[in-house]
Motif scaffolding. Structure first.
Motif, mmCIF file in Angstrom:
data_model
loop_
_atom_site.group_PDB
_atom_site.id
_atom_site.type_symbol
_atom_site.label_atom_id
_atom_site.label_comp_id
_atom_site.label_asym_id
_atom_site.label_seq_id
_atom_site.Cartn_x
_atom_site.Cartn_y
_atom_site.Cartn_z
ATOM 1 N N ALA A 100 -12.788 4.636 8.861
ATOM 2 C CA ALA A 100 -11.582 4.122 9.312
ATOM 3 C C ALA A 100 -11.310 2.766 8.383
ATOM 4 O O ALA A 100 -10.189 2.563 8.142
ATOM 5 N N HIS A 101 -12.302 2.233 7.786
ATOM 6 C CA HIS A 101 -12.118 0.975 7.002
ATOM 7 C C HIS A 101 -11.151 1.413 5.664
ATOM 8 O O HIS A 101 -10.225 0.754 5.465
ATOM 9 N N GLN A 102 -11.590 2.694 5.180
ATOM 10 C CA GLN A 102 -10.894 3.042 4.123
ATOM 11 C C GLN A 102 -9.578 3.459 4.365
ATOM 12 O O GLN A 102 -8.581 3.187 3.580
ATOM 13 N N LEU A 103 -9.300 4.088 5.428
ATOM 14 C CA LEU A 103 -7.839 4.286 5.835
ATOM 15 C C LEU A 103 -7.181 3.208 6.111
ATOM 16 O O LEU A 103 -6.016 3.179 5.351
ATOM 17 N N LEU A 104 -7.472 2.161 6.541
ATOM 18 C CA LEU A 104 -6.818 0.802 6.955
ATOM 19 C C LEU A 104 -6.421 0.259 5.330
ATOM 20 O O LEU A 104 -5.511 -0.326 5.078
ATOM 21 N N SER A 105 -7.512 0.255 4.628
ATOM 22 C CA SER A 105 -7.449 -0.271 3.047
ATOM 23 C C SER A 105 -6.292 0.353 2.340
ATOM 24 O O SER A 105 -5.630 -0.112 1.729
ATOM 25 N N ASP A 106 -6.328 1.638 2.397
ATOM 26 C CA ASP A 106 -5.338 2.538 1.756
ATOM 27 C C ASP A 106 -3.956 2.409 2.330
ATOM 28 O O ASP A 106 -3.176 2.172 1.494
ATOM 29 N N PHE A 107 -3.849 2.552 3.576
ATOM 30 C CA PHE A 107 -2.751 2.193 4.125
ATOM 31 C C PHE A 107 -1.896 0.798 3.790
ATOM 32 O O PHE A 107 -0.977 0.822 3.337
ATOM 33 N N PHE A 108 -2.570 -0.170 3.933
ATOM 34 C CA PHE A 108 -2.068 -1.649 3.781
ATOM 35 C C PHE A 108 -1.915 -1.725 2.081
ATOM 36 O O PHE A 108 -0.703 -2.397 1.858
ATOM 37 N N LYS A 109 -2.476 -1.086 1.449
ATOM 38 C CA LYS A 109 -2.456 -1.146 -0.044
ATOM 39 C C LYS A 109 -1.170 -0.519 -0.289
ATOM 40 O O LYS A 109 -0.100 -0.962 -0.971
ATOM 41 N N ASP A 110 -0.828 0.677 0.223
ATOM 42 C CA ASP A 110 0.462 1.437 0.029
ATOM 43 C C ASP A 110 1.581 0.701 0.731
ATOM 44 O O ASP A 110 2.702 0.715 0.317
ATOM 45 N N VAL A 111 1.336 -0.120 1.778
ATOM 46 C CA VAL A 111 2.317 -0.900 2.671
ATOM 47 C C VAL A 111 2.847 -2.136 1.538
ATOM 48 O O VAL A 111 3.913 -2.325 1.221
ATOM 49 N N ASP A 112 1.803 -2.649 0.920
ATOM 50 C CA ASP A 112 2.011 -3.618 0.033
ATOM 51 C C ASP A 112 3.210 -3.133 -1.208
ATOM 52 O O ASP A 112 4.147 -3.761 -1.712
ATOM 53 N N GLU A 113 2.712 -2.098 -1.741
ATOM 54 C CA GLU A 113 3.622 -1.399 -2.910
ATOM 55 C C GLU A 113 4.798 -1.227 -2.476
ATOM 56 O O GLU A 113 5.864 -1.438 -3.254
ATOM 57 N N VAL A 114 5.110 -0.539 -1.112
ATOM 58 C CA VAL A 114 6.318 -0.191 -0.888
ATOM 59 C C VAL A 114 7.210 -1.321 -0.575
ATOM 60 O O VAL A 114 8.409 -1.613 -0.762
ATOM 61 N N MET A 115 6.527 -2.435 0.041
ATOM 62 C CA MET A 115 7.270 -3.621 0.570
ATOM 63 C C MET A 115 7.953 -4.297 -0.838
ATOM 64 O O MET A 115 9.076 -4.873 -0.969
ATOM 65 N N LYS A 116 7.219 -4.370 -2.020
ATOM 66 C CA LYS A 116 7.509 -5.072 -3.243
ATOM 67 C C LYS A 116 8.446 -4.275 -3.977
ATOM 68 O O LYS A 116 9.461 -4.621 -4.127
ATOM 69 N N GLU A 117 8.806 -2.780 -3.740
ATOM 70 C CA GLU A 117 9.810 -2.069 -4.153
ATOM 71 C C GLU A 117 11.017 -2.528 -3.218
ATOM 72 O O GLU A 117 12.140 -2.518 -3.716
ATOM 73 N N MET A 118 10.871 -2.462 -1.905
ATOM 74 C CA MET A 118 11.869 -2.619 -1.002
ATOM 75 C C MET A 118 12.836 -3.852 -0.989
ATOM 76 O O MET A 118 13.763 -4.005 -0.841
ATOM 77 N N LEU A 119 11.692 -4.833 -1.558
ATOM 78 C CA LEU A 119 12.428 -6.277 -1.219
ATOM 79 C C LEU A 119 12.439 -6.620 -2.689
ATOM 80 O O LEU A 119 12.695 -7.875 -2.840
ATOM 81 N N ARG A 120 12.384 -5.848 -3.625
ATOM 82 C CA ARG A 120 12.848 -6.281 -5.059
ATOM 83 C C ARG A 120 14.106 -6.636 -5.188
ATOM 84 O O ARG A 120 14.960 -6.054 -4.485
ATOM 85 N N PRO A 121 14.458 -7.843 -5.638
ATOM 86 C CA PRO A 121 15.974 -8.233 -5.850
ATOM 87 C C PRO A 121 16.760 -7.478 -6.811
ATOM 88 O O PRO A 121 16.300 -6.544 -7.623
#
Length: 121
Positions: A100-121
């Motif tokens: 479960a720890h790795q699942l959360l880590s992988d998910f939040f890492k991907d969230v960070d990457e997607v959010m950087k792409e989505m909020l890029r000016p």
């Protein structure tokens, strides 16, 4: 799943909706189930990131089996239920659940990457 320190954290996050800014939000759902061949770790989960209109744009879950892409060793066979969706129309690609720890880590890492792409000016 013995000695999974992230399991308590994952289960504590069940039902949480977390604002990511800009109208984006994520939802975490997780609960214990009996261990089966499809769910050997005994946890059902859905971790999703949504755009402002509510459409899922990233998700980790084990709600259904997926077929392995040709590049995987078991191409064409149905695999265990753990998988991730990398965009809204993605049918899912296998995810190797470790704990479960790795699942959360992988998910939040991907969230960070997607959010950087989505909020890029």
């Amino acid at each position: 799943m013995p000695d999974d320190p992230g399991l308590v954290t994952l289960l504590d996050l069940d039902g949480q909706i977390i604002d990511q800014g800009g109208g984006y939000w994520l939802q975490i759902v997780a609960w214990r189930v009996d261990r089966t061949r499809e769910v050997p770790h005994g946890i059902r989960y859905s971790l999703t990131l949504h755009e402002p209109g509510g459409r899922r744009i990233l998700g980790y879950d084990n709600a259904h089996a997926v077929r392995a892409p040709r590049k995987f060793k078991h191409a064409g066979r149905r695999l265990p239920y753990d998988h991730r969706h990398r965009h809204a129309r993605d049918r899912g690609e296998p995810y190797e659940f470790q704990d479960a720890h790795q699942l959360l880590s992988d998910f939040f890492k991907d969230v960070d990457e997607v959010m950087k792409e989505m909020l890029r000016p």
